[in-house]
Design a protein around this motif. Structure first.
Motif, mmCIF file in Angstrom:
data_model
loop_
_atom_site.group_PDB
_atom_site.id
_atom_site.type_symbol
_atom_site.label_atom_id
_atom_site.label_comp_id
_atom_site.label_asym_id
_atom_site.label_seq_id
_atom_site.Cartn_x
_atom_site.Cartn_y
_atom_site.Cartn_z
ATOM 1 N N SER A 38 0.854 -1.182 0.000
ATOM 2 C CA SER A 38 0.000 0.000 0.000
ATOM 3 C C SER A 38 0.899 1.244 0.000
ATOM 4 C CB SER A 38 -0.953 -0.030 1.191
ATOM 5 O OG SER A 38 -1.806 1.093 1.207
ATOM 6 N N ALA A 39 0.687 2.184 0.911
ATOM 7 C CA ALA A 39 1.501 3.402 0.955
ATOM 8 C C ALA A 39 2.809 3.212 1.708
ATOM 9 C CB ALA A 39 0.705 4.541 1.600
ATOM 10 N N ARG A 181 -9.321 -2.224 4.096
ATOM 11 C CA ARG A 181 -8.035 -1.531 4.184
ATOM 12 C C ARG A 181 -6.920 -2.567 4.349
ATOM 13 N NH1 ARG A 181 -7.885 3.835 4.818
ATOM 14 N NH2 ARG A 181 -6.093 3.839 6.222
ATOM 15 N N ASN A 182 -5.699 -2.065 4.466
ATOM 16 C CA ASN A 182 -4.531 -2.935 4.594
ATOM 17 C C ASN A 182 -3.846 -2.688 5.931
ATOM 18 O OD1 ASN A 182 -4.296 -4.139 1.739
ATOM 19 N ND2 ASN A 182 -4.450 -1.952 1.318
ATOM 20 N N THR A 183 -3.477 -3.760 6.591
ATOM 21 C CA THR A 183 -2.753 -3.683 7.858
ATOM 22 C C THR A 183 -1.372 -4.288 7.664
ATOM 23 O OG1 THR A 183 -4.799 -3.878 9.139
ATOM 24 C CG2 THR A 183 -2.760 -4.384 10.288
ATOM 25 N N GLN A 209 -8.404 -8.309 4.092
ATOM 26 C CA GLN A 209 -9.628 -9.108 3.992
ATOM 27 C C GLN A 209 -9.999 -9.793 5.307
ATOM 28 O OE1 GLN A 209 -9.208 -11.742 0.601
ATOM 29 N NE2 GLN A 209 -8.569 -10.071 -0.744
ATOM 30 N N LEU A 210 -9.557 -9.226 6.412
ATOM 31 C CA LEU A 210 -9.925 -9.726 7.734
ATOM 32 C C LEU A 210 -10.584 -8.601 8.524
ATOM 33 C CD1 LEU A 210 -6.732 -11.754 8.789
ATOM 34 C CD2 LEU A 210 -8.861 -12.654 7.824
ATOM 35 N N THR A 211 -11.380 -8.963 9.529
ATOM 36 C CA THR A 211 -12.040 -7.972 10.372
ATOM 37 C C THR A 211 -11.553 -7.991 11.812
ATOM 38 O OG1 THR A 211 -13.856 -9.511 10.856
ATOM 39 C CG2 THR A 211 -14.134 -8.032 8.959
ATOM 40 N N THR A 212 -10.873 -9.067 12.211
ATOM 41 C CA THR A 212 -10.442 -9.199 13.603
ATOM 42 C C THR A 212 -9.069 -9.842 13.673
ATOM 43 O OG1 THR A 212 -12.743 -9.528 14.295
ATOM 44 C CG2 THR A 212 -11.033 -10.092 15.887
ATOM 45 N N PHE A 228 0.553 -0.806 11.387
ATOM 46 C CA PHE A 228 0.184 0.215 10.415
ATOM 47 C C PHE A 228 -1.217 -0.064 9.858
ATOM 48 C CE2 PHE A 228 4.779 -0.110 10.362
ATOM 49 C CZ PHE A 228 5.225 1.195 10.228
ATOM 50 N N ASP A 229 -2.040 0.975 9.815
ATOM 51 C CA ASP A 229 -3.322 0.927 9.105
ATOM 52 C C ASP A 229 -3.155 1.747 7.834
ATOM 53 O OD1 ASP A 229 -6.253 0.585 8.755
ATOM 54 O OD2 ASP A 229 -6.223 2.772 9.025
ATOM 55 N N LEU A 230 -3.372 1.118 6.677
ATOM 56 C CA LEU A 230 -3.012 1.717 5.399
ATOM 57 C C LEU A 230 -4.190 1.680 4.426
ATOM 58 C CD1 LEU A 230 0.311 -0.302 5.171
ATOM 59 C CD2 LEU A 230 0.188 2.164 5.591
ATOM 60 N N PRO A 231 -4.203 2.601 3.473
ATOM 61 C CA PRO A 231 -5.314 2.596 2.495
ATOM 62 C C PRO A 231 -5.284 1.372 1.584
ATOM 63 C CG PRO A 231 -3.616 4.184 1.863
ATOM 64 C CD PRO A 231 -3.243 3.695 3.222
#
Length: 231
Positions: A38-39, A181-183, A209-212, A228-231
């Motif tokens: 991602s970024a 989003r992408n982690t 593609q995960l929620t938890t 990191f939380d990424l777009p």
């Protein structure tokens, strides 16, 4: 989906005074499968010999985060900042339209180790900026960097955030994430399990593609990671 990037698989460059391990393609290390995420463009795990360092050099249009894990960085830049960055503090430079800086090991006797992280900004140009802060060593997740600079966090020019994760032995937490989003998680010290996948020092995990996420420290020492939380 969780895709591990193991520490021993990273690229490496050794110049004598500098031993650097590259999570993503950088310098002479090129791998088309690892050009960033991602970024998130660069995570370099650098070890610098006493008294050595990076002479004055330039950057533009990049958000550059430094995090020291051993020793102290002596920093100077073209904005007039002359700073020392010790263990545990975060430094964020927004290169903007252009900046020059130098980074040296402030010690003549001890090694310096630090993470240098590059994030691609969502806009080019603009006035360069400098931020530095100690966020402490609280257990659990501590927000370090956000797009808005909310709650005293470092302000980054991207729809992204960074949290520091610290888990004592035998502790765990559940983290809700956005599946669209992408982690990315980079393991700094010790070991953590992510949904039963083990991350050791220097390992990384691309997550989407995960929620938890269920994060736990089943080891004998305190563990820390960057999330990191990424777009």
């Amino acid at each position: 989906m969780i895709d591990l990037r193991l520490a021993h698989e990273r690229g490496q460059a050794n110049f004598g005074w500098l031993d650097s391990k590259h999570t993503f393609s950088f310098g002479s290390y090129h791998d088309a499968k690892h050009m960033g995420y991602s970024a998130l463009r660069v995570i370099n795990d650098d070890k610098v010999e006493p008294g050595a360092g990076f002479g004055t050099h330039g950057h533009k249009d990049m958000e550059i985060l430094s995090y020291v894990t051993q020793g102290v960085i002596a920093h100077k830049d073209s904005m007039g900042n002359v700073k020392h960055l010790p263990v545990g503090e975060f430094q964020l430079m927004s290169a903007g339209s252009g900046i020059t800086h130098s980074e040296y090991n402030a010690s003549d006797t001890d090694d310096l180790t630090f993470l240098q992280i590059w994030i691609v900004p969502d806009s080019q140009g603009g006035k360069p900026g400098y931020q530095q802060k100690d966020f402490g060593q609280a257990q659990g997740l501590t927000k370090i960097m956000t797009q808005t600079g909310q709650d005293g966090t470092l302000k980054v020019k991207q729809d992204a955030s960074l949290s520091q994760l610290i888990l004592a032995p035998g502790t765990s937490l559940t983290l809700a994430i956005d599946s669209e989003r992408n982690t990315y998680i980079h393991q700094v010290v010790g070991e953590i399990n992510i949904n039963q996948r083990c991350l050791k020092q220097g390992d990384g995990a691309k997550i989407n593609q995960l929620t938890t996420l269920f994060l736990s420290n089943q080891g004998a020492q305190s563990a820390s990671a960057l999330v990191f939380d990424l777009p």
